[in-house]
Design a protein around this motif. Structure first.
Motif, PDB file in Angstrom:
ATOM      1  N   ASP A  15       0.950  -1.165  -0.009  1.00  0.00           N
ATOM      2  CA  ASP A  15       0.059   0.035   0.184  1.00  0.00           C
ATOM      3  C   ASP A  15       1.000   1.370  -0.181  1.00  0.00           C
ATOM      4  O   ASP A  15       0.556   2.248  -0.616  1.00  0.00           O
ATOM      5  N   LYS A  16       1.846   1.109   0.801  1.00  0.00           N
ATOM      6  CA  LYS A  16       2.815   2.644   0.844  1.00  0.00           C
ATOM      7  C   LYS A  16       3.577   2.734  -0.753  1.00  0.00           C
ATOM      8  O   LYS A  16       3.648   3.683  -0.975  1.00  0.00           O
ATOM      9  N   PHE A  17       3.708   1.642  -1.469  1.00  0.00           N
ATOM     10  CA  PHE A  17       4.259   1.830  -2.784  1.00  0.00           C
ATOM     11  C   PHE A  17       3.211   2.287  -3.712  1.00  0.00           C
ATOM     12  O   PHE A  17       3.490   3.402  -4.365  1.00  0.00           O
ATOM     13  N   ALA A  18       1.975   2.053  -3.483  1.00  0.00           N
ATOM     14  CA  ALA A  18       0.952   2.653  -4.257  1.00  0.00           C
ATOM     15  C   ALA A  18       0.712   4.241  -3.849  1.00  0.00           C
ATOM     16  O   ALA A  18       0.381   4.958  -4.736  1.00  0.00           O
ATOM     17  N   GLU A  19       0.688   4.348  -2.680  1.00  0.00           N
ATOM     18  CA  GLU A  19       0.691   5.665  -2.168  1.00  0.00           C
ATOM     19  C   GLU A  19       1.711   6.863  -2.865  1.00  0.00           C
ATOM     20  O   GLU A  19       1.527   7.923  -3.139  1.00  0.00           O
ATOM     21  N   ARG A  20       2.990   6.034  -2.786  1.00  0.00           N
ATOM     22  CA  ARG A  20       4.190   6.861  -3.439  1.00  0.00           C
ATOM     23  C   ARG A  20       3.964   7.206  -4.875  1.00  0.00           C
ATOM     24  O   ARG A  20       3.917   8.429  -5.411  1.00  0.00           O
ATOM     25  N   LEU A  21       3.292   6.263  -5.755  1.00  0.00           N
ATOM     26  CA  LEU A  21       3.176   6.423  -7.035  1.00  0.00           C
ATOM     27  C   LEU A  21       1.964   7.345  -7.173  1.00  0.00           C
ATOM     28  O   LEU A  21       1.884   7.982  -8.136  1.00  0.00           O
ATOM     29  N   SER A  22       1.098   7.183  -6.443  1.00  0.00           N
ATOM     30  CA  SER A  22      -0.148   8.018  -6.370  1.00  0.00           C
ATOM     31  C   SER A  22       0.199   9.647  -6.290  1.00  0.00           C
ATOM     32  O   SER A  22      -0.836  10.636  -6.691  1.00  0.00           O
ATOM     33  N   GLU A  23       1.264   9.971  -5.777  1.00  0.00           N
ATOM     34  CA  GLU A  23       1.865  11.419  -5.661  1.00  0.00           C
ATOM     35  C   GLU A  23       2.458  11.936  -6.737  1.00  0.00           C
ATOM     36  O   GLU A  23       2.522  13.196  -6.904  1.00  0.00           O
ATOM     37  N   VAL A  24       2.483  11.244  -8.170  1.00  0.00           N
ATOM     38  CA  VAL A  24       3.008  11.869  -9.209  1.00  0.00           C
ATOM     39  C   VAL A  24       1.906  12.722  -9.789  1.00  0.00           C
ATOM     40  O   VAL A  24       0.706  12.610  -9.515  1.00  0.00           O
ATOM     41  N   PRO A  25       2.348  13.938 -10.642  1.00  0.00           N
ATOM     42  CA  PRO A  25       1.488  14.865 -11.266  1.00  0.00           C
ATOM     43  C   PRO A  25       0.535  14.219 -12.289  1.00  0.00           C
ATOM     44  O   PRO A  25       0.837  13.081 -12.670  1.00  0.00           O
ATOM     45  N   ARG A  26      -0.625  14.631 -12.008  1.00  0.00           N
ATOM     46  CA  ARG A  26      -1.547  14.043 -13.117  1.00  0.00           C
ATOM     47  C   ARG A  26      -1.191  14.250 -14.619  1.00  0.00           C
ATOM     48  O   ARG A  26      -1.922  13.489 -15.489  1.00  0.00           O
ATOM     49  N   ASP A  27      -0.307  15.115 -14.888  1.00  0.00           N
ATOM     50  CA  ASP A  27       0.355  15.259 -16.380  1.00  0.00           C
ATOM     51  C   ASP A  27       1.180  14.050 -16.855  1.00  0.00           C
ATOM     52  O   ASP A  27       1.536  13.668 -17.723  1.00  0.00           O
ATOM     53  N   VAL A  28       1.647  13.214 -15.852  1.00  0.00           N
ATOM     54  CA  VAL A  28       2.499  11.952 -15.896  1.00  0.00           C
ATOM     55  C   VAL A  28       1.434  10.638 -15.949  1.00  0.00           C
ATOM     56  O   VAL A  28       1.759  10.030 -16.979  1.00  0.00           O
ATOM     57  N   ALA A  29       0.627  10.533 -15.171  1.00  0.00           N
ATOM     58  CA  ALA A  29      -0.584   9.424 -15.386  1.00  0.00           C
ATOM     59  C   ALA A  29      -1.636   9.721 -14.563  1.00  0.00           C
ATOM     60  O   ALA A  29      -1.516  10.005 -13.274  1.00  0.00           O
ATOM     61  N   ASP A  30      -2.879   9.407 -14.956  1.00  0.00           N
ATOM     62  CA  ASP A  30      -4.132   9.583 -14.483  1.00  0.00           C
ATOM     63  C   ASP A  30      -3.981   8.509 -13.428  1.00  0.00           C
ATOM     64  O   ASP A  30      -4.532   8.823 -12.119  1.00  0.00           O
ATOM     65  N   ILE A  31      -3.964   7.408 -13.746  1.00  0.00           N
ATOM     66  CA  ILE A  31      -3.876   6.009 -12.832  1.00  0.00           C
ATOM     67  C   ILE A  31      -2.516   5.235 -12.847  1.00  0.00           C
ATOM     68  O   ILE A  31      -2.230   4.750 -13.981  1.00  0.00           O
ATOM     69  N   PRO A  32      -1.601   5.856 -12.046  1.00  0.00           N
ATOM     70  CA  PRO A  32      -0.203   5.430 -12.227  1.00  0.00           C
ATOM     71  C   PRO A  32       0.024   4.126 -12.079  1.00  0.00           C
ATOM     72  O   PRO A  32       1.135   3.347 -12.689  1.00  0.00           O
ATOM     73  N   VAL A  33      -0.591   3.213 -11.233  1.00  0.00           N
ATOM     74  CA  VAL A  33      -0.485   2.035 -10.926  1.00  0.00           C
ATOM     75  C   VAL A  33      -1.660   1.072 -10.684  1.00  0.00           C
ATOM     76  O   VAL A  33      -2.506   1.329 -10.167  1.00  0.00           O
ATOM     77  N   VAL A  34      -1.417  -0.207 -11.025  1.00  0.00           N
ATOM     78  CA  VAL A  34      -2.796  -1.237 -10.825  1.00  0.00           C
ATOM     79  C   VAL A  34      -1.579  -2.371 -10.059  1.00  0.00           C
ATOM     80  O   VAL A  34      -0.679  -2.748 -10.755  1.00  0.00           O
TER      81      VAL A  34
ATOM     82  N   LEU B 123       1.295  -3.155 -12.340  1.00  0.00           N
ATOM     83  CA  LEU B 123       1.067  -2.465 -13.596  1.00  0.00           C
ATOM     84  C   LEU B 123       1.419  -1.081 -13.476  1.00  0.00           C
ATOM     85  O   LEU B 123       0.747  -0.439 -12.865  1.00  0.00           O
ATOM     86  N   LEU B 124       2.408  -0.304 -14.102  1.00  0.00           N
ATOM     87  CA  LEU B 124       2.592   0.885 -14.347  1.00  0.00           C
ATOM     88  C   LEU B 124       2.123   1.475 -15.430  1.00  0.00           C
ATOM     89  O   LEU B 124       2.173   1.052 -16.585  1.00  0.00           O
ATOM     90  N   THR B 125       1.321   2.584 -15.452  1.00  0.00           N
ATOM     91  CA  THR B 125       0.618   3.242 -16.599  1.00  0.00           C
ATOM     92  C   THR B 125       1.194   4.718 -16.566  1.00  0.00           C
ATOM     93  O   THR B 125       1.059   5.304 -15.773  1.00  0.00           O
ATOM     94  N   ALA B 126       1.406   5.325 -17.876  1.00  0.00           N
ATOM     95  CA  ALA B 126       2.029   6.554 -18.001  1.00  0.00           C
ATOM     96  C   ALA B 126       1.449   7.240 -19.319  1.00  0.00           C
ATOM     97  O   ALA B 126       1.242   6.415 -20.183  1.00  0.00           O
ATOM     98  N   ASP B 127       1.349   8.463 -19.453  1.00  0.00           N
ATOM     99  CA  ASP B 127       0.860   9.029 -20.541  1.00  0.00           C
ATOM    100  C   ASP B 127       2.131   9.407 -21.538  1.00  0.00           C
ATOM    101  O   ASP B 127       1.762   9.675 -22.870  1.00  0.00           O
ATOM    102  N   SER B 128       3.287   9.044 -21.150  1.00  0.00           N
ATOM    103  CA  SER B 128       4.373   9.227 -22.047  1.00  0.00           C
ATOM    104  C   SER B 128       5.751   8.420 -21.730  1.00  0.00           C
ATOM    105  O   SER B 128       5.459   7.901 -20.367  1.00  0.00           O
TER     106      SER B 128
END
Length: 142
Positions: free
Chosen positions: A74-93, A100-105
């Motif tokens: 859960d702490k890992f997911a919290e860290r990834l959710s702190e990325v700006p929304r211009d990087v990814a809307d949903i950064p991790v599953v 699964l990491l997802t990014a817009d670029s």
């Protein structure tokens, strides 16, 4: 898709206990913590005995194992959710052992991979570097 090497067996119990103290009610945390106290085990071979400490891994064959692992991740997911929304809307599953990491670029994906690498180092976890385990799906901007 990233894969943690021997995920359940690699969770440092020290970090697991710290996370439980912050998140779980005290009485429940104390009960579950009893399963995570480092313990000693002895193996007896033909000519020698070896003692070693078990201080990693969530308890196996237990109904609590998936929940304890999720609490750790859960702490890992919290860290990834702190990325700006211009990087990814949903950064991790999180999918059991896989991430699964997802990014817009590609630049955004690189940022998420840096976070994953740093988290792994901080938590003494290793990502599987086997190319067959990790996948990259390309988009138009790569």
């Amino acid at each position: 898709m990233l894969d943690l090497t021997v995920a359940y067996d690699s969770v440092p119990r020290r970090f697991q206990r710290e996370r439980m103290r912050r998140v779980l009610p005290k009485s429940l945390g104390e009960i579950v913590e009893a399963f995570l106290v480092p313990s000693w085990i002895c193996t007896i071979g033909y000519l020698e005995r070896k003692w070693f400490v078990i201080d990693r891994g969530v308890p196996q064959v237990s109904l609590t194992s998936p929940s304890l692992y999720n609490l750790f991740m859960d702490k890992f997911a919290e860290r990834l959710s702190e990325v700006p929304r211009d990087v990814a809307d949903i950064p991790v599953v999180l999918l059991a052992y896989d991430v699964l990491l997802t990014a817009d670029s590609t630049k955004g994906l690189q940022k998420l991979l840096e976070i994953a690498t740093n988290w792994g180092e901080d938590r003494q976890m290793k990502w599987n570097v086997n190319p067959g385990k990790n996948e990259v799906v390309e988009s138009e901007d790569t």
